[in-house]
Design an enzyme around this catalytic site. Structure first.
Site, short mmCIF file in Angstrom:
data_model
loop_
_atom_site.label_atom_id
_atom_site.label_comp_id
_atom_site.label_asym_id
_atom_site.label_seq_id
_atom_site.Cartn_x
_atom_site.Cartn_y
_atom_site.Cartn_z
N ASP A 128 0.82 -1.22 0.00
CA ASP A 128 0.00 0.00 0.00
C ASP A 128 0.85 1.26 0.00
OD1 ASP A 128 -2.01 -1.83 0.30
OD2 ASP A 128 -2.89 -0.92 2.08
N HIS A 155 3.68 -2.46 3.06
CA HIS A 155 3.68 -1.09 2.55
C HIS A 155 4.88 -0.82 1.64
CE1 HIS A 155 0.87 -0.76 5.93
NE2 HIS A 155 0.32 0.20 5.21
#
Ligand SMILES: [Zn+2]
Length: 262
Positions: free
Chosen positions: A67, A210
């Site tokens: 992400d 991430h």
């Protein structure tokens, strides 16, 4: 030849010469040489990475998702994924894509999936639905304007979603994708800690990671090694036939990891 006729001949020769010169100026330009830096991903030295062996037969599939990118770490993530021939999903923010279009292109060219993670990464539940959808749509517009197909997957920032938001996202042709294991890489202090917190996926599982921290890049080989040792292969995220449990406030989603289509 009369004087007038001689002048006409000279004028005709001048026009002919001009025409020839004009043709010469339309020769195609030589191709622009690509600077060496353009090939940074291919040229990256991967000799520091451990040798890992992929399962000969897959007992199931799990998926890696990143992400908040693209960032300055995207190239490093892509290099490691490419080294081990492992696919992933990148849930990008529109503002990040606009700032780093080349990373989006590279991610797409490497065969990874790209999902919508909103434009500005707000808490969508703190906004009215109309404003939330405007933020999500803005990200799709950036993605499309960069020349890519509109994303078919959406992940709400912080996992904050509602039945109304989910229905609106689905009506835009995107499935909502949460996760079954959270690596908590943003709070982690070491790559080993990220790898430890990434354990626990079973067939169909989806791991939250991430794009934005060096230790996530360093943790990747450890994560891959762990799942390959269980004969779990890395696949793509697809729509599931049924609602499946996630690791987020007891929510469910209709997404699962599956064999990557060629
Ligand atoms: Zn996020």
């Amino acid at each position: 030849m009369s004087r007038t006729a001689a002048l006409r001949v000279r004028a005709a020769v001048a026009v002919l010469l001009l025409g020839l010169t004009g043709c010469a100026s339309q020769e195609p330009l030589p191709p622009t040489p690509i600077p060496r830096a353009e090939n940074a991903v291919d040229a990256a030295d991967m000799s520091h990475l451990p040798v890992l062996t992929a399962p000969t037969a897959c007992a199931g599939y799990v998926a890696l998702t990143f992400d908040d990118g693209p960032t300055e770490f995207t190239s490093d993530l892509l290099a490691v994924l490419d080294h081990y021939k492992v696919p992933a999903v990148f849930f990008n923010n529109g503002v990040q894509e606009r700032a780093r279009p080349r990373e989006v292109e590279r991610t797409k060219a490497a065969g990874h999936q790209l999902g919508n993670h909103s434009m500005t990464h707000p808490d969508l539940l703190s906004m009215d639905l109309e404003a939330a959808l405007a933020d999500i749509d803005a990200s799709t517009v950036v993605h499309r304007d960069l020349g890519h197909e509109p994303p078919t997957m959406f992940r709400p920032p912080f996992g904050n979603t509602s039945p109304e938001l989910r229905a609106a996202v689905e009506s835009r042709g995107m499935i909502e994708v949460l996760w079954t294991v959270d690596s908590k890489d943003f709070e982690a202090a070491t790559a080993e800690q990220v790898a430890e917190q990434s354990k626990g996926m079973t067939d169909g599982g989806i791991l939250l990671l991430h794009d934005g921290k060096a230790l996530t890049v360093d943790a990747l080989p450890l994560i891959i090694e762990h799942y390959w040792a269980q004969n779990l292969c890395f696949g793509q995220v697809v729509t599931a036939d049924i609602e499946l449990p996630t690791a987020w406030f007891g929510l469910t989603h209709r997404a699962r990891a599956s064999k990557q289509e060629p």
